[in-house]
Write an enzyme that holds these catalytic residues in place. Structure first.
Site, short mmCIF file in Angstrom:
data_model
loop_
_atom_site.label_atom_id
_atom_site.label_comp_id
_atom_site.label_asym_id
_atom_site.label_seq_id
_atom_site.Cartn_x
_atom_site.Cartn_y
_atom_site.Cartn_z
N HIS A 97 -14.59 -6.59 3.61
CA HIS A 97 -14.48 -7.25 2.31
C HIS A 97 -15.03 -6.40 1.19
CE1 HIS A 97 -14.03 -11.39 4.31
NE2 HIS A 97 -12.87 -10.94 3.87
N ARG B 225 2.00 -10.01 1.23
CA ARG B 225 1.33 -10.21 2.53
C ARG B 225 0.66 -11.59 2.52
NH1 ARG B 225 0.34 -4.26 2.26
NH2 ARG B 225 0.92 -3.40 4.30
N ARG C 245 6.48 -12.28 3.08
CA ARG C 245 6.44 -12.01 4.52
C ARG C 245 5.69 -13.18 5.17
NH1 ARG C 245 3.57 -7.76 7.37
NH2 ARG C 245 1.70 -7.99 6.14
N GLU D 211 9.52 -3.09 12.68
CA GLU D 211 8.19 -2.52 12.90
C GLU D 211 7.98 -2.10 14.34
OE1 GLU D 211 5.20 -4.47 10.26
OE2 GLU D 211 6.00 -6.30 11.15
N ASN E 4 4.01 1.17 8.88
CA ASN E 4 2.62 1.23 9.35
C ASN E 4 2.56 0.88 10.83
OD1 ASN E 4 2.10 1.62 6.68
ND2 ASN E 4 1.36 -0.44 6.30
N ASP E 5 3.30 -0.17 11.18
CA ASP E 5 3.34 -0.57 12.58
C ASP E 5 4.37 0.24 13.35
OD1 ASP E 5 1.39 -2.58 13.03
OD2 ASP E 5 2.51 -3.88 11.68
N ARG F 118 -3.29 2.18 14.85
CA ARG F 118 -3.35 2.56 13.42
C ARG F 118 -4.75 2.48 12.83
NH1 ARG F 118 0.09 -2.33 10.52
NH2 ARG F 118 -1.20 -2.05 8.68
N CYS G 160 8.58 -1.05 3.41
CA CYS G 160 7.39 -1.61 2.76
C CYS G 160 6.11 -1.04 3.38
CB CYS G 160 7.39 -3.13 2.81
SG CYS G 160 7.45 -3.77 4.49
C1 PEP Z 1 3.81 -2.31 8.06
O1 PEP Z 1 3.49 -2.49 9.23
O2 PEP Z 1 4.30 -1.24 7.64
C2 PEP Z 1 3.61 -3.38 7.07
C3 PEP Z 1 4.05 -3.26 5.85
O3 PEP Z 1 2.90 -4.46 7.47
P1 PEP Z 1 1.29 -4.45 7.63
O4 PEP Z 1 0.79 -3.13 7.13
O5 PEP Z 1 0.80 -5.59 6.85
O6 PEP Z 1 1.16 -4.60 9.12
MG MG Z 2 3.14 -4.51 9.89
#
Ligand code: PEP
Ligand code: MG
Length: 593
Positions: free
Chosen positions: A201, A308, A344, A443, A466-467, A477, A514
């Site tokens: 936080h 998000r 999302r 993802e 990201n995933d 990650r 995204c």
């Molecule tokens: C991703 O996984 O790229 C994504 C946008 O979702 P998050 O980062 O919230 O898992």
């Molecule tokens: Mg994700």
């Protein structure tokens, strides 16, 4: 940047985690990590009730102070960040803390200070072995509350930063969220801590307040003296103690150059994201908090490509109601209309947990009960959110997308629940957008490889890289030990992106990104060349991504993509991207150093 290196002190470069961007140079204000010592006292029978009353008054005063801080934060940066302090109030309301302390004062006939320290130590120990980042980080909240109670017991009214008179860089072992929230921007140029991570936080608060910060520096507090000069880069996560003239020049220049480049891009705010040869793509922004909508507009994004929504569920003790969610989604839709807002559906699990939702302890939470898997198993929670999204869709252009889809069955089941919600609203004569478009986040490699099948059930894809990178390369990650293997430009990732885009286009639907890869300007021509239709990026990255789009032609982008797909390694791909960027927008290279 006029600070001087003390004579005889060699420069020391410390590396941590950059959690809030900005380059600053200033003098250290060191918060000593030594706890005030409290004498242990044995009470007589008659003193016990008085001691309990003294403890209860300190708890009441602590609650009053937390309420006041929460109100300030709410005014300064918004309700959602202010919700963090609900966790603090929960600690005070929790029987395990207050009641246990009272019981122990009575049973051990011990003074309140000693008892509070004992109870907190046990609490912290229990939480610190939990295999759950979110809960582990709540140790900081418990300690924060206990520090306040102890200070109130002693009648001490001072705050750790009360001695701060001149603009400084605050350095401490850790900073509690409430301490971070009380940092005054005019005095605190930045802060650095021994502990911490990007998901804490404290990090969230630093970003929301716009204060540069580097955390997780190990034992920075032991290596510094009050008044030392430090240079901090909150992007790279670097803290330089006694910076040399060369570093001062380099970073001073770097900060100036970066600022000048960014300022120079302001004029793009109302320009379209169109390639040099006239091909238009959509450029939107990602948000976690409603307060970021102002940034979405300020930086010239067209809408929100990723809201998000799980941050509505986190840092509170109960679930957000349907009406509360309608208010949040409607506000976003109305403020950005006619541009689209893509919500999302809640992505809990992995590294994001809500107190109100019981999640199982898992060995591999990122491969476990997360996102759409959780929603399909908890249809009531999911339906509440879907109804809220539908109701808000009557007020602007809303789209919805499902995270972490691994097979088509999940999409079919989620769509069936959405259809049920639509019927229910129709029966009750509640308005919603009948044309609400549904998308899927790509993802997981299985989703990318079967995107031809998924495309039959949705109107768009959004690449959650990201995933996608972590699942394709089997690299956690959030594990810094394997961070060097986390390569978005890996040819395997590029092939999955290409498959997704080709399958999406063959089915007549659009494909966006995204994940963070979309916010990296080096990757923009490559993604365009792979055929991407939409970029949703960090709000402050919108101008630079727009600049890249406007400086490249489709022919250049396609040629780059072809060569990248034939490359053997991520390093080769990045080099190809660098060479093209050096040709079409060389100044942008300064921003990615
Ligand atoms: C991703 O996984 O790229 C994504 C946008 O979702 P998050 O980062 O919230 O898992
Ligand atoms: Mg994700």
């Amino acid at each position: 940047m006029k600070k001087q290196r003390k004579k005889g002190h060699p420069e020391l470069v410390l590396r941590g985690v950059g959690v809030s961007p900005g380059v600053v140079c200033g003098l250290v204000y060191l918060i000593s990590s030594e706890e005030t010592t409290y004498a242990e006292k044995t009470l007589s029978e008659a003193e016990v009730p008085l001691e309990i009353r003294r403890f209860e008054s300190a708890v009441i005063e602590t609650r009053r102070q937390i309420n006041a801080i929460q109100k300030n934060v709410q005014r300064a940066i918004g309700q959602y960040d202010a919700n963090i302090f609900d966790v603090h109030k929960m600690v005070l309301d929790d029987g395990a803390f207050v009641e246990e302390a009272i019981r122990k004062i009575r049973a051990d006939r011990c003074n309140a200070e000693t008892v509070v320290r004992g109870v907190v130590a046990r609490y912290a120990e229990a939480l610190s072995i939990v295999e759950d980042d979110y809960l582990r980080e709540r140790v900081a909240d418990v300690k924060d509350v206990a520090r306040r109670v102890l200070r109130n017991l002693s009648g001490e009214k001072t705050h750790v930063l009360d001695g701060l008179r001149d603009r400084s860089i605050v350095v401490s072992a850790d900073l509690a969220p409430s301490e971070t929230a009380s940092l005054r921007k005019e005095l605190v140029m930045g802060f650095a801590t021994d502990l911490g991570s990007t998901t804490s936080h404290t990090a969230i608060m630093a970003r929301a307040l716009g204060i540069p910060a580097v955390v997780g520096l190990g034992n920075v507090t032991a290596q510094l003296q009050p008044g030392d000069t430090v240079l901090m880069d909150g992007t790279a996560g670097v803290l330089i103690v006694h910076p040399s003239e060369k570093s001062l020049r380099k970073y001073g220049k770097l900060a100036e150059v970066r600022q000048a480049i960014r300022t120079g891009l302001n004029h793009l705010r109302d320009e379209p994201a169109t390639t040099r040869d006239g091909h238009r793509v959509t450029l939107s922004a990602n948000i976690e908090l409603l307060d970021e909508i102002a940034d979405v507009r300020r930086f010239g994004a067209e809408g929100i490509g990723l809201f998000r929504s799980e941050y509505l569920y986190i840092a509170r003790n109960d679930l957000p109601t349907e009406d509360e969610q309608v208010v949040a989604y409607r506000e976003a839709a109305q403020l950005l209309a006619p541009a689209a807002v893509i919500i999302r559906t809640v992505d809990l699990g992995g590294d994001k947990f809500a107190s109100a939702v019981k999640m199982p302890q898992e060995i591999n939470p990122f491969l476990g009960f997360r996102a759409i898997r959780f929603c399909l198993a908890q249809p009531d929670i999911f339906r509440t959110q879907l109804r809220a999204i539908l109701r808000a869709s009557a007020f602007g252009k809303i789209r919805v997308m499902y995270p972490m889809v691994s097979n088509v069955d999940e999409v079919i089941r989620a769509n069936a629940l959405l259809a049920e919600c639509k019927e229910e609203l129709t029966r009750n004569r509640v308005a919603f957008d009948e044309q609400l478009e549904v998308g899927v986040m790509i993802e997981i490699p299985s989703a990318a490889l079967t995107s031809d099948v998924l495309a039959r059930h949705v109107k768009f894809f959004s690449l959650g890289t990201n995933d996608l990178v972590q699942y394709t390369l089997a690299v956690d990650r959030i594990n810094d030990r394997v961070a060097h293997l986390y390569e978005p430009a890996h040819p395997a990732v590029l092939k999955l992106i290409k498959t997704t885009i080709d399958n999406g286009h063959a089915a007549g639907i659009w494909v966006g990104i995204c994940g963070q890869m979309g916010s990296d300007p080096l990757m923009t021509p490559l993604l365009l060349g792979l055929g991407l239709d939409e970029f949703s990026v960090v709000p402050s990255s919108v101008p630079v991504i727009k600049d890249m789009i406007r400086n490249v032609s489709r022919a250049e982008a396609r040629e780059l993509a072809e060569r990248a797909l034939a490359a053997s390694t991520a390093t080769e791909v990045i080099e190809l991207c660098r060479v093209l960027t050096a040709r079409i927008a060389p100044e942008i290279l300064e921003l990615v150093k």
